[in-house]
Scaffold this active site. Structure first.
Site, PDB file in Angstrom:
ATOM      1  N   LYS A   1      26.363  45.156  26.446  1.00  0.00           N
ATOM      2  CA  LYS A   1      26.211  43.711  26.488  1.00  0.00           C
ATOM      3  C   LYS A   1      24.728  43.381  26.470  1.00  0.00           C
ATOM      4  CE  LYS A   1      27.977  39.629  28.908  1.00  0.00           C
ATOM      5  NZ  LYS A   1      28.853  39.172  30.022  1.00  0.00           N
TER       6      LYS A   1
ATOM      7  N   LEU B   1      31.819  43.497  19.090  1.00  0.00           N
ATOM      8  CA  LEU B   1      33.050  43.105  19.784  1.00  0.00           C
ATOM      9  C   LEU B   1      33.106  41.614  20.065  1.00  0.00           C
ATOM     10  CD1 LEU B   1      33.322  46.045  22.361  1.00  0.00           C
ATOM     11  CD2 LEU B   1      34.428  45.845  20.121  1.00  0.00           C
TER      12      LEU B   1
ATOM     13  N   ASP C   1      34.633  31.825  37.411  1.00  0.00           N
ATOM     14  CA  ASP C   1      34.947  31.561  36.002  1.00  0.00           C
ATOM     15  C   ASP C   1      36.180  32.378  35.593  1.00  0.00           C
ATOM     16  OD1 ASP C   1      34.681  30.411  33.514  1.00  0.00           O
ATOM     17  OD2 ASP C   1      33.268  31.909  32.777  1.00  0.00           O
TER      18      ASP C   1
ATOM     19  N   GLY D   1      26.596  32.211  23.080  1.00  0.00           N
ATOM     20  CA  GLY D   1      25.254  31.729  23.359  1.00  0.00           C
ATOM     21  C   GLY D   1      24.541  32.550  24.413  1.00  0.00           C
TER      22      GLY D   1
ATOM     23  N   PRO E   1      41.933  33.600  31.323  1.00  0.00           N
ATOM     24  CA  PRO E   1      42.546  34.715  30.602  1.00  0.00           C
ATOM     25  C   PRO E   1      41.584  35.507  29.723  1.00  0.00           C
ATOM     26  CG  PRO E   1      43.997  32.823  30.547  1.00  0.00           C
ATOM     27  CD  PRO E   1      42.713  32.353  31.153  1.00  0.00           C
TER      28      PRO E   1
ATOM     29  N   GLU F   1      25.691  39.044  23.374  1.00  0.00           N
ATOM     30  CA  GLU F   1      26.504  39.677  22.336  1.00  0.00           C
ATOM     31  C   GLU F   1      26.965  41.028  22.856  1.00  0.00           C
ATOM     32  OE1 GLU F   1      23.676  41.527  19.127  1.00  0.00           O
ATOM     33  OE2 GLU F   1      22.877  39.548  19.671  1.00  0.00           O
ATOM     34  N   VAL F   2      28.192  41.394  22.498  1.00  0.00           N
ATOM     35  CA  VAL F   2      28.796  42.619  23.023  1.00  0.00           C
ATOM     36  C   VAL F   2      29.101  43.555  21.865  1.00  0.00           C
ATOM     37  CG1 VAL F   2      30.679  43.585  24.398  1.00  0.00           C
ATOM     38  CG2 VAL F   2      29.811  41.289  24.920  1.00  0.00           C
TER      39      VAL F   2
END
Length: 430
Positions: free
Chosen positions: A35, A12, A124, A16, A127, A19-20
């Site tokens: 994740k 997905l 953070d 850095g 969108p 990763e998903v």
């Protein structure tokens, strides 16, 4: 397969930090998001994100299901959100429909209100960190640099600076600690973009963007888009104030500015009135785990009948009326002048010796003297307090000014044998 349970199906996203992957939960038969921490990424930051998300539970915040480690890499099992990100909906540079803007803004504000109430600051908000489920509900995600305790810097990585420069608050730009008001400023930037299709500050230089957020005033929304809804415009401009003290302090205040009741979670972004008369779909609180149906949803208390109360009031009124009549009778009888009562000859019978007629009987059939009348009236008045009824064979005329006879009881005379009564002679008073 991770942990013998989660089967990875498709990538997905990656960066850095992590990763998903989309995955299938073999035990529950549902889709989830896995994740995985990047091999050279900050492990403490990853664990902090897991704790931050796990401490929250709200319809507008992504859920965390599980946490573990595989081959030395920590992982999180998260709620799968197939609706994409808010960034995907804003990439054409056009304003969103006002109804959709209001629904998304209310959902983001509701998620922030929940997090802020529990001491979690996102830091953070942008969108790409607002995702949608299959029902169109907006959810806050990626709490990677969320603040759970004071003393941690904000711009810790180059990727963070580049990714958040367009939404950074003035205090974060100057290195000051972030607060709930910092999330409010980022919310204002997002709402500004949804209403106008553009950012309040634009530059190809990330550091230039940071300086603009720190020093420059944003262009008024009504100059960029004159037909913007007044409530949404006012909320966005209030959130973009430079000083944190001049903004709405937290997500709950944003909800109030939007006219949304506190504690409300938006269930959909379907058309909702964007004007002052807004309609919100509330999310009911779930019952406690293990609670029975009666405990979770108690029945309303039964309606009590008012008949006993009415009967009691009527009884009190009746007793009060009887007491008043009795008092008036005694007052009138004691104050009236003595009356001439003819003497009545009564045969000796077994009557109670304290009846009124026995005390007033004269030895002759002639009319009593004035002293006898006085004695008779006084005796009658005194004996009115007795509870025994007069003998049935005696007829005594009441005083002419008396409006009611003395109260009597209906109990029959006692059946016990008593000594015969004697006739009390009249006493002459000089």
């Amino acid at each position: 397969m991770i942990a013998g349970r989660y089967r990875l199906t498709k990538a997905l996203g990656h960066g850095g930090m992590s990763e998903v992957w989309g995955a299938e939960d073999a035990e529950l038969g549902r889709l989830v998001a896995i994740k995985l921490l990047g091999r050279d990424a900050d492990r403490l930051r990853f664990e902090r994100e897991a704790r931050a998300v796990a401490s929250l539970g709200h319809p507008n915040i992504m859920q965390v299901y599980d946490f573990g480690e595989v081959e030395g890499r920590p992982y999180m099992v998260l709620e799968y959100l197939p609706g994409g990100t808010l960034e995907d909906r804003l990439d054409d540079g056009k304003p969103l429909p006002d109804e959709q803007t209001f629904g998304i803004a209310a959902g983001i504000a509701a998620g922030l209100a929940h997090a802020h109430a529990r001491g979690v600051v996102h830091r953070d908000l942008k969108p790409s960190n607002v995702l949608f489920d299959d029902e169109g509900r907006p959810k806050l995600a990626d709490f990677g640099i969320a603040r759970l305790s004071a003393g941690e810097g904000t711009l810790t990585e180059a990727g963070t600076v580049l990714g958040t420069a367009a939404y950074i608050s003035p205090e974060q730009a100057t290195g000051e600690p972030a607060s709930a008001a910092s999330d409010v400023y980022s919310f204002g930037v997002i709402l500004y973009r949804m209403l106008t299709g553009r950012l309040p500050f634009e530059s190809d230089d990330p550091m230039q963007l940071v300086m603009l957020h720190r020093d420059a005033a944003p262009p008024p929304i009504d100059e960029v888009r004159p037909d913007a809804p007044a409530r949404l415009e006012a909320t966005a401009m209030a959130a973009l104030a430079k000083a944190p003290a001049e903004r709405p302090p937290d997500g709950a205040a944003l909800l109030a500015d939007l006219g949304v009741p506190a504690g409300t979670g938006l269930t959909t972004t379907a058309p909702i009135a964007a004007g002052d008369a807004t309609q919100v779909l509330p999310v009911a609180a779930a019952p406690a785990v293990g609670a029975t149906a009666a405990e979770a949803y108690p029945a309303p208390p039964p309606q009590r009948s008012r008949l006993p109360l009415i009967v009691a009031v009527l009884l009190v009124l009746a007793l009060a009326g009887a007491a008043l009549a009795y008092a008036l009778t005694r007052s009138t009888g004691s104050s009236s002048p003595p009356a001439t009562i003819p003497a009545v000859s009564v045969k000796k019978k077994h009557h109670r010796p304290h009846t009124t007629t026995q005390a007033t009987t004269a030895p002759s059939t002639t009319a009593p003297t004035t002293a006898q009348q006085t004695t008779t009236a006084q005796t009658t008045t005194h004996r009115a307090t007795t509870t025994a009824p007069p003998p049935p064979t005696t007829t005594v005329a009441p005083p002419p000014t008396t409006t009611a006879p003395p109260p009597t009881t209906t109990a029959p005379p006692p059946t016990t044998t008593e000594p015969p009564t004697t006739t009390i002679p009249a006493v002459t008073t000089r």
